[in-house]
Scaffold this motif. Structure first.
Motif, PDB file in Angstrom:
ATOM      1  N   TRP A  18      32.536  27.649  42.965  1.00 17.01           N
ATOM      2  CA  TRP A  18      33.646  27.047  42.198  1.00 17.01           C
ATOM      3  C   TRP A  18      34.105  27.878  41.013  1.00 17.01           C
ATOM      4  CZ3 TRP A  18      35.270  24.105  45.761  1.00 17.01           C
ATOM      5  CH2 TRP A  18      34.366  23.424  46.589  1.00 17.01           C
ATOM      6  N   SER A  19      33.634  29.109  40.968  1.00 12.32           N
ATOM      7  CA  SER A  19      34.124  30.051  39.952  1.00 12.32           C
ATOM      8  C   SER A  19      34.329  31.398  40.613  1.00 12.32           C
ATOM      9  CB  SER A  19      33.109  30.236  38.827  1.00 12.32           C
ATOM     10  OG  SER A  19      32.917  29.033  38.127  1.00 12.32           O
ATOM     11  N   ALA A  20      35.435  32.065  40.274  1.00 15.86           N
ATOM     12  CA  ALA A  20      35.665  33.405  40.809  1.00 15.86           C
ATOM     13  C   ALA A  20      35.957  34.351  39.650  1.00 15.86           C
ATOM     14  CB  ALA A  20      36.835  33.393  41.780  1.00 15.86           C
ATOM     15  N   PHE A  21      35.466  35.584  39.784  1.00 14.22           N
ATOM     16  CA  PHE A  21      35.729  36.572  38.733  1.00 14.22           C
ATOM     17  C   PHE A  21      36.935  37.418  39.106  1.00 14.22           C
ATOM     18  CE2 PHE A  21      31.263  35.560  38.055  1.00 14.22           C
ATOM     19  CZ  PHE A  21      31.268  35.362  36.679  1.00 14.22           C
ATOM     20  N   ILE A  22      37.789  37.646  38.110  1.00 15.36           N
ATOM     21  CA  ILE A  22      38.921  38.540  38.316  1.00 15.36           C
ATOM     22  C   ILE A  22      38.476  39.945  37.923  1.00 15.36           C
ATOM     23  CG2 ILE A  22      41.347  38.964  37.774  1.00 15.36           C
ATOM     24  CD1 ILE A  22      40.801  36.182  38.859  1.00 15.36           C
ATOM     25  N   VAL A  23      38.653  40.874  38.846  1.00 14.72           N
ATOM     26  CA  VAL A  23      38.264  42.257  38.559  1.00 14.72           C
ATOM     27  C   VAL A  23      39.480  43.171  38.687  1.00 14.72           C
ATOM     28  CG1 VAL A  23      35.871  41.979  39.266  1.00 14.72           C
ATOM     29  CG2 VAL A  23      37.581  42.627  40.976  1.00 14.72           C
ATOM     30  N   ASP A  24      39.428  44.305  37.977  1.00 11.62           N
ATOM     31  CA  ASP A  24      40.511  45.282  38.119  1.00 11.62           C
ATOM     32  C   ASP A  24      40.128  46.330  39.159  1.00 11.62           C
ATOM     33  OD1 ASP A  24      38.776  47.028  36.945  1.00 11.62           O
ATOM     34  OD2 ASP A  24      39.796  47.076  35.001  1.00 11.62           O
ATOM     35  N   ASN A  25      40.908  47.390  39.234  1.00 12.99           N
ATOM     36  CA  ASN A  25      40.655  48.391  40.284  1.00 12.99           C
ATOM     37  C   ASN A  25      39.315  49.097  40.135  1.00 12.99           C
ATOM     38  OD1 ASN A  25      43.042  47.833  41.551  1.00 12.99           O
ATOM     39  ND2 ASN A  25      44.201  49.354  40.353  1.00 12.99           N
ATOM     40  N   ALA A  26      38.773  49.096  38.922  1.00 17.30           N
ATOM     41  CA  ALA A  26      37.468  49.725  38.700  1.00 17.30           C
ATOM     42  C   ALA A  26      36.341  48.696  38.811  1.00 17.30           C
ATOM     43  CB  ALA A  26      37.451  50.394  37.338  1.00 17.30           C
ATOM     44  N   ASN A  27      36.662  47.526  39.373  1.00 17.86           N
ATOM     45  CA  ASN A  27      35.690  46.439  39.500  1.00 17.86           C
ATOM     46  C   ASN A  27      35.238  45.904  38.142  1.00 17.86           C
ATOM     47  OD1 ASN A  27      34.381  44.673  41.275  1.00 17.86           O
ATOM     48  ND2 ASN A  27      32.448  45.788  41.061  1.00 17.86           N
ATOM     49  N   LYS A  28      36.021  46.164  37.122  1.00 15.26           N
ATOM     50  CA  LYS A  28      35.723  45.639  35.794  1.00 15.26           C
ATOM     51  C   LYS A  28      36.140  44.185  35.714  1.00 15.26           C
ATOM     52  CE  LYS A  28      36.572  47.092  31.491  1.00 15.26           C
ATOM     53  NZ  LYS A  28      37.040  47.858  30.345  1.00 15.26           N
ATOM     54  N   VAL A  29      35.254  43.353  35.161  1.00 12.86           N
ATOM     55  CA  VAL A  29      35.562  41.931  35.073  1.00 12.86           C
ATOM     56  C   VAL A  29      36.503  41.683  33.909  1.00 12.86           C
ATOM     57  CG1 VAL A  29      34.553  39.641  35.085  1.00 12.86           C
ATOM     58  CG2 VAL A  29      33.148  41.614  35.623  1.00 12.86           C
ATOM     59  N   THR A  30      37.618  41.040  34.187  1.00 10.54           N
ATOM     60  CA  THR A  30      38.547  40.746  33.096  1.00 10.54           C
ATOM     61  C   THR A  30      38.573  39.263  32.762  1.00 10.54           C
ATOM     62  OG1 THR A  30      40.340  40.582  34.686  1.00 10.54           O
ATOM     63  CG2 THR A  30      40.034  42.711  33.600  1.00 10.54           C
ATOM     64  N   ALA A  31      38.248  38.428  33.732  1.00 12.19           N
ATOM     65  CA  ALA A  31      38.343  36.991  33.487  1.00 12.19           C
ATOM     66  C   ALA A  31      37.571  36.224  34.549  1.00 12.19           C
ATOM     67  CB  ALA A  31      39.798  36.556  33.509  1.00 12.19           C
ATOM     68  N   VAL A  32      37.377  34.927  34.282  1.00 14.30           N
ATOM     69  CA  VAL A  32      36.773  34.061  35.283  1.00 14.30           C
ATOM     70  C   VAL A  32      37.672  32.842  35.479  1.00 14.30           C
ATOM     71  CG1 VAL A  32      35.294  32.910  33.584  1.00 14.30           C
ATOM     72  CG2 VAL A  32      34.632  32.886  35.992  1.00 14.30           C
ATOM     73  N   LEU A  33      37.761  32.416  36.725  1.00 15.44           N
ATOM     74  CA  LEU A  33      38.686  31.352  37.109  1.00 15.44           C
ATOM     75  C   LEU A  33      37.907  30.207  37.725  1.00 15.44           C
ATOM     76  CD1 LEU A  33      41.540  32.898  39.251  1.00 15.44           C
ATOM     77  CD2 LEU A  33      41.796  31.325  37.342  1.00 15.44           C
ATOM     78  N   SER A  34      38.212  28.979  37.323  1.00 19.99           N
ATOM     79  CA  SER A  34      37.553  27.868  37.995  1.00 19.99           C
ATOM     80  C   SER A  34      38.423  27.368  39.150  1.00 19.99           C
ATOM     81  CB  SER A  34      37.303  26.727  37.006  1.00 19.99           C
ATOM     82  OG  SER A  34      38.525  26.091  36.694  1.00 19.99           O
ATOM     83  N   TYR A  35      37.796  26.723  40.080  1.00 18.75           N
ATOM     84  CA  TYR A  35      38.527  26.142  41.204  1.00 18.75           C
ATOM     85  C   TYR A  35      39.567  25.146  40.702  1.00 18.75           C
ATOM     86  CZ  TYR A  35      39.493  23.504  45.440  1.00 18.75           C
ATOM     87  OH  TYR A  35      40.116  22.879  46.471  1.00 18.75           O
ATOM     88  N   ASP A  36      39.165  24.323  39.748  1.00 20.23           N
ATOM     89  CA  ASP A  36      40.081  23.310  39.231  1.00 20.23           C
ATOM     90  C   ASP A  36      41.334  23.918  38.613  1.00 20.23           C
ATOM     91  OD1 ASP A  36      38.357  21.414  40.071  1.00 20.23           O
ATOM     92  OD2 ASP A  36      37.440  21.052  38.104  1.00 20.23           O
ATOM     93  N   ALA A  37      41.130  24.937  37.807  1.00 17.94           N
ATOM     94  CA  ALA A  37      42.283  25.578  37.158  1.00 17.94           C
ATOM     95  C   ALA A  37      43.212  26.186  38.202  1.00 17.94           C
ATOM     96  CB  ALA A  37      41.802  26.653  36.194  1.00 17.94           C
ATOM     97  N   LEU A  38      42.579  26.802  39.181  1.00 18.93           N
ATOM     98  CA  LEU A  38      43.375  27.448  40.224  1.00 18.93           C
ATOM     99  C   LEU A  38      44.125  26.400  41.049  1.00 18.93           C
ATOM    100  CD1 LEU A  38      43.729  30.406  40.961  1.00 18.93           C
ATOM    101  CD2 LEU A  38      41.991  30.114  42.733  1.00 18.93           C
ATOM    102  N   ASN A  39      43.436  25.307  41.303  1.00 13.55           N
ATOM    103  CA  ASN A  39      44.042  24.235  42.090  1.00 13.55           C
ATOM    104  C   ASN A  39      45.238  23.614  41.346  1.00 13.55           C
ATOM    105  OD1 ASN A  39      44.113  22.812  44.483  1.00 13.55           O
ATOM    106  ND2 ASN A  39      42.957  21.074  43.622  1.00 13.55           N
ATOM    107  N   ARG A  40      45.060  23.449  40.047  1.00 13.22           N
ATOM    108  CA  ARG A  40      46.176  22.909  39.243  1.00 13.22           C
ATOM    109  C   ARG A  40      47.372  23.850  39.299  1.00 13.22           C
ATOM    110  NH1 ARG A  40      42.234  21.234  35.670  1.00 13.22           N
ATOM    111  NH2 ARG A  40      42.467  23.114  34.403  1.00 13.22           N
ATOM    112  N   ALA A  41      47.084  25.142  39.198  1.00 10.48           N
ATOM    113  CA  ALA A  41      48.171  26.126  39.266  1.00 10.48           C
ATOM    114  C   ALA A  41      48.879  26.022  40.615  1.00 10.48           C
ATOM    115  CB  ALA A  41      47.601  27.530  39.069  1.00 10.48           C
TER     116      ALA A  41
END
Ligand code: ADP
Ligand code: MG
Length: 427
Positions: free
Chosen positions: A312-335
């Motif tokens: 229920w959580s996914a990490f947003i990574v850039d092209n270098a696999n650097k973590v920039t943010a974390v997203l919850s399922y709920d937030a994504l679902n609302r979007a």
């Protein structure tokens, strides 16, 4: 100072025999053939002090030699600078094989590259703290002013400022050992050797000195080889620990590896009392299959994937696999509900909580408690290596508890990661 691989000191099959007069080659052959120490002693009367010890110490490393009394620790550490002559093998310090050095060359190594701190301090009783601290520098022919400056700096670093003019007898054991340490540090040695430096101290003073020394080692990027028979000391201070038995190194491992994966029963019995939770690190318990997405990825397939994997959580990574943010399922679902088609860090995401792969899990608890997402394990460039959830931590701790086997069912390792992830956002 270190070679291109960062190695400052290397032992290659170092053996030290005692009482081998006249039959050294015969004894060495028995050593090579793996004949036991007792048998060699009863057949030829020779004692195998150290047996084909091989290890490498890296720049900045805290390397521990641990073992029971008589296992060869002191003999080994002394052979490194030939305070005891090794019988066989090579010892490379700073690129040079010191076993082949002249006595004069060896003296230079002892003065300029390696300093040793002994268990019984080795202080000169009639000299002051300052004179003791500068003693090694004096024998190197360094000018008075420079000597004073270096000795004073070392005294300050070990916390003895104000005691310069006292004699050792006026000082407690812990303070005397600080003088011994100051004397060693005043050389700015590339390698510091310590043989049970804290074992003569009362338990509380000992712990205090260990903590202070750990800080010093870290701050000054010292390279230290320390001998001890104290497991807590070894686990607390060591980057890696070599365990000795009957003159032989039987395992070299990080504290984490040692408590989770002892090489044999002897090592296991050594680390029996250690709490894995104190010494396990993030890398050992993390899941290496975090759910990741890139900014701009479509929202809907991600939602499907999260439901499928029950994460229920996914990490947003850039092209270098650097973590920039974390997203919850709920937030994504609302979007998704409000018609957003692409993942965007700005609106839906949160700043991730991260930790280093080598962080002790006892230090990760507060991090995990402060976020409803898993903690991202990232390397020194910020690239994602894995995730740790609350459940993974509890799992690690659970190994520390004596289960009543009938009552508690341990989940199989296959399902653990999934279960752990599913529960994160329900908190
Ligand atoms: N000078 C010596 N002569 C004979 N045997 C020795 C000597 N020094 C050490 N030993 C033997 O070598 C082995 C390792 O001793 P040591 O290095 O002092 O162990 P540790 O420091 O682990 O207690 C022991 O069996 C000890 O009896
Ligand atoms: Mg010893």
């Amino acid at each position: 100072m270190a070679d291109e691989n960062g190695i400052l000191l290397e032992c290659r099959k170092v053996t030290k025999l005692f009482g081998d007069d006249g039959n050294t080659q015969q004894v060495l052959k028995m050593v090579r053939d793996g004949v036991a120490k007792d048998e060699i002693q009863s057949k030829l009367g020779a004692v195998v002090g150290v047996r084909e010890a091989s290890f490498q110490v890296h720049q900045g490393e805290f390397f521990i030699i641990m073992g029971l009394s008589g296992s060869g620790k002191s003999t080994l550490i002394r052979t490194l600078i030939r305070l005891i002559e090794p019988t066989d093998g090579e010892i490379i310090i700073d690129g040079e094989d010191v076993t082949k050095m002249s006595e004069d060359g060896m003296r230079k190594v002892r003065r300029n590259k390696v300093a040793m701190v002994f268990q019984h301090y080795g202080l000169l009783p009639h000299k002051t703290v300052l004179e003791n601290a500068e003693y090694g520098l004096k024998t190197r022919g360094i000018s008075w002013q420079e000597r004073r400056d270096k000795a004073q700096s070392a005294i300050d670093r070990v916390g003895l400022s104000g005691w310069e003019q006292y004699r050792p007898s006026a000082l407690s054991g812990g303070m005397q050992q600080r003088v011994g340490l100051a004397r060693a540090l005043s050389h700015d040695p590339a390698i510091l050797l310590m043989d049970e430096p804290f074992s003569g101290l009362d338990p509380i003073v000992r712990r205090q000195m260990q903590h202070e020394f750990a800080r010093l080692q870290e701050e000054e990027d010292l390279t230290t080889i320390l001998v001890t028979h104290d497991l807590d000391e070894a686990l607390m201070l060591g980057d890696r620990i070599a365990i000795m038995r009957d003159g032989e190194i039987i395992q070299i491992a990080t504290p984490d590896e040692l408590v989770t994966n002892p090489a044999d029963d002897y090592v296991a019995s050594f680390v029996e009392g250690a709490s894995p939770a104190r010494f396990m690190v993030a890398r050992t318990i993390m899941s290496e299959e975090p759910l990741t997405a890139r900014e701009g990825d479509p929202v809907e397939p991600m939602l499907n994937q999260m439901r499928e994997r029950k994460i229920w959580s996914a990490f947003i990574v850039d092209n270098a696999n650097k973590v920039t943010a974390v997203l919850s399922y709920d937030a994504l679902n609302r979007a998704h509900q409000s018609g957003t088609g692409a993942i965007s860090v700005g609106r839906q995401a949160r700043k991730p909580v991260t930790c280093d792969p080598e962080m002790a899990i006892s230090d990760i608890f507060p991090l995990v408690l402060n976020t409803r997402h898993p903690v991202a394990v990232v390397d020194d460039r910020g690239a994602l290596e894995g995730v740790i959830t609350k459940n993974m931590l509890l799992e690690a701790l659970a190994h520390d508890i004596d289960y009543d086997e009938d009552e508690v069912e341990t989940p199989s390792s296959e399902t653990t990661t999934e279960q752990a992830n599913t529960e994160v956002t329900s908190v």
